[in-house]
Design an enzyme around this catalytic site. Structure first.
Site, PDB file in Angstrom:
ATOM      1  N   VAL A 221       0.758  -1.076   0.084  1.00  0.00           N
ATOM      2  CA  VAL A 221       0.124  -0.004  -0.046  1.00  0.00           C
ATOM      3  C   VAL A 221       0.929   1.197   0.077  1.00  0.00           C
ATOM      4  CG1 VAL A 221      -1.727   1.142   1.321  1.00  0.00           C
ATOM      5  CG2 VAL A 221      -1.838  -1.255   1.364  1.00  0.00           C
ATOM      6  N   ASP A 330     -11.958 -12.156   7.713  1.00  0.00           N
ATOM      7  CA  ASP A 330     -10.589 -11.424   8.211  1.00  0.00           C
ATOM      8  C   ASP A 330     -10.373 -10.263   9.132  1.00  0.00           C
ATOM      9  OD1 ASP A 330      -7.762 -12.262   8.287  1.00  0.00           O
ATOM     10  OD2 ASP A 330      -7.357 -11.079   6.451  1.00  0.00           O
TER      11      ASP A 330
END
Length: 588
Positions: A221, A330
């Site tokens: 990211v 998750d």
């Protein structure tokens, strides 16, 4: 001596006297009465016989009428059957005539075609199974591209019409014609800018990397700035080659679909997505407050009031995911981001699923090469790996284990194995599961916020799997940590079997009504001041991200060769840009 008359012995002798009370009845009396009785009986019998005869006649008449009706009904049925048979015969005749007519029309055409065909013409029957795999993949890709293209055109036309109708409806009550024209003019400018952007092919060169702020199992990211307008975004990059090798097609598709479908303030906003030959790109809003894991590493534990705030917001975020028809699967502190106001948003939907066929790896595996999905890519306990730690867990106290676990916590987030500390047991054992698996993750996060470590943490992921599966024996609350009865009860009702888990039946409303959340204003919680508000020096401030742990990275993602371009089938249609996110969030 006087002679006496004896009854039954004839008449008395001459000169004898007959008793006065034995005088015989008058002659003919009995005969008259008998005749009258016989006459009345005969009359009664005649009357009864007449009535019986009349009844018999009536019954015979009724029976004859019934028989006539039955005969008429049978005749009608026979007539109907005859009519149906005639109709069927007529239809058959018409079909035969139609077929004959078609054959007559086709014969001249066939004759003309046969006359045009060369003498060496050979009839060809398509056999796709004889084509190479590369040719079949290209055919699949072409079909998918065409289908996606035309579906996109239709969908954008529908959305554009809906936006126009909504804009006109919003100015119907306008007080002046000038204001109405101004609103419609602004809408037209936005629509024009959006259409121009859709026609422009976006590329990596349109962005400048400011800093890498995170890494994951299959990508990274970056904090980027768009060259043309200077706006700041978070760019998530994923290497296609890794997606192919790990068979992550379904995860990529599910994450993109969740972000594209969502318009919730509890989910990170997706502005647009695109791809090139090597990478997939997601351009999302930048949340400068870091993530909840960074806060837990820094502060160790939270008070119950602070925990109540963050867990309540997590409940609303998970509820937003479930309303979209997806399951996150998750949820962990790493994926709970904090915006500039201190409120949370969910991110990283790589393991989410909407139970759509395109969210299944088996679907893409079958589509690509006709085989079943690789079992190794399914979620489950990892195989035995080399233990890098030299510690013996038997000789470590709980506090020492937690200290070691915290040191490796961030590194574990970067690995391909990841951390299983927050995943529900029914996912590991491949049982049927639903949205309730996300509520287990919420209970594990709440435990960590109040206690200081996850309820099933271990040095190795495999040990964590074992503890989670045997949660009835391994779930323990430390004696030196004081928890209120309400908080412990909520944790126990979340960290339990799926059939008894809070939220399984009533969803988020069951959890909202728990006594631990007494006093929470669910409708306006995002308007309250958060316990922690990041102090930012600029729009590119990344001080709340562990950028020092990432090391030196290049300005652009690493370039590598990718020989098999035919494997792009699962990535067709990945490009996305939506008008709402481009305008209402001031991206234009």
């Amino acid at each position: 001596m006087t002679d006496k008359w004896v009854p039954g012995q004839g008449q008395p002798m001459y000169g004898s006297q007959q008793p006065h009370n034995l005088m015989p009845p008058p002659s003919g009396l009995y005969q008259q009465n008998s005749n009258q009785s016989n006459t009345s009986l005969d009359q009664q019998q005649q009357f009864n016989q007449q009535q019986y005869n009349s009844q018999q006649q009536y019954q015979q008449q009724q029976h004859s009428q019934y028989q006539q009706q039955q005969q008429q009904h049978q005749q009608q049925q026979q007539q109907q059957q005859q009519q149906q048979q005639q109709q069927q015969q007529q239809q058959q005749q018409q079909q035969q005539q139609h077929q004959q007519h078609q054959q007559q029309q086709q014969q001249p055409q066939q004759q003309s075609v046969a006359q045009q065909q060369p003498s060496d013409y050979v009839n060809f029957t398509p056999r796709p199974d004889l084509l190479s795999k590369t040719a079949r993949d290209r055919a699949h890709n072409t079909t998918q591209v065409i289908s996606t293209y035309y579906k996109g055109i239709v969908q954008h036309a529908i959305e554009r019409h809906q936006r126009r109708s909504a804009a006109e409806a919003s100015v119907e009550q306008a007080t002046s014609e000038e204001r109405r024209n101004r609103v419609l003019t602004n809408y037209g400018k936005k629509e024009t800018a959006y259409l121009r952007m859709r026609r422009t092919r976006m590329a990596l060169e349109d962005f400048v990397t400011v800093k890498v702020i995170g890494k994951g199992a299959f990508g990274e990211v970056r904090l980027v700035q768009k060259r043309d307008n200077g706006k700041i975004y978070a760019m998530k990059t994923m290497l296609k080659k890794e997606m192919d090798m790990k068979e992550q097609w379904a995860h990529v598709k599910a994450e993109r679909d969740v972000l594209a479908d969502s318009d919730s303030p509890w989910i990170v906003s997706l502005y647009f997505s695109f791809q090139d030959d090597l990478y997939l790109y997601l351009i999302m809003e930048f949340l400068p407050g870091g993530d909840l894991m960074t806060m837990l590493i820094k502060y160790d534990v939270f008070s119950e009031d602070i925990t109540r705030f963050y867990i309540a917001e997590c409940v609303l975020a998970i509820e937003a995911i479930h309303k979209l028809g997806f399951i996150h699967r998750d949820i962990k502190p790493d994926n709970i981001l904090i915006d500039k106001t201190g409120h949370i948003k969910l991110s990283d939907f790589g393991l989410s699923t909407g139970f759509h066929k395109t969210h299944s790896s088996a679907y893409w595996k079958k589509l690509k090469d006709g085989t079943s999905s690789n079992p190794a890519t399914q979620m489950g306990p990892p195989q035995n790996t080399n233990r890098q730690s030299t510690y013996d867990s038997i000789h470590l106290t709980m506090r020492q284990q937690i200290s070691t676990w915290r040191k490796n916590r961030r590194l574990m987030a970067y690995s391909t194995v990841g951390t299983p500390d927050y995943i529900a047991p029914e996912i590991f054992v491949h049982q049927g599961y639903g949205q309730e698996c996300d509520w287990w993750s919420l209970g594990a996060i709440m435990f960590e916020c109040l206690v200081g470590w996850p309820p099933f943490c271990s040095e190795q992921p495999r040990e964590t799997y074992h503890k989670i599966i045997n949660w009835r024996e391994t779930l323990q609350f430390p004696d030196d940590v004081h928890l209120s009865p309400e908080s412990e009860d909520l944790i126990r009702r979340l960290l339990t079997s799926s059939e008894n888990r809070l939220g399984r039946i009533g969803g988020a409303n069951e959890i909202k009504s728990h006594p631990f959340f007494r006093g929470v204003d669910w409708s306006s919680i995002r308007e309250f001041n958060a316990p922690f508000v990041p102090k930012l020096s600029s729009i590119t401030d990344t001080s709340y991200f562990p950028t020092d742990e990432l090391g030196d990275v290049s300005e652009y993602p690493q370039q590598s060769s990718r020989s098999d371009r035919s494997s792009d089938l699962p990535f067709i249609g990945y490009t996305f840009s939506r008008f709402d996110n481009m305008t209402r969030r001031n991206a234009i």
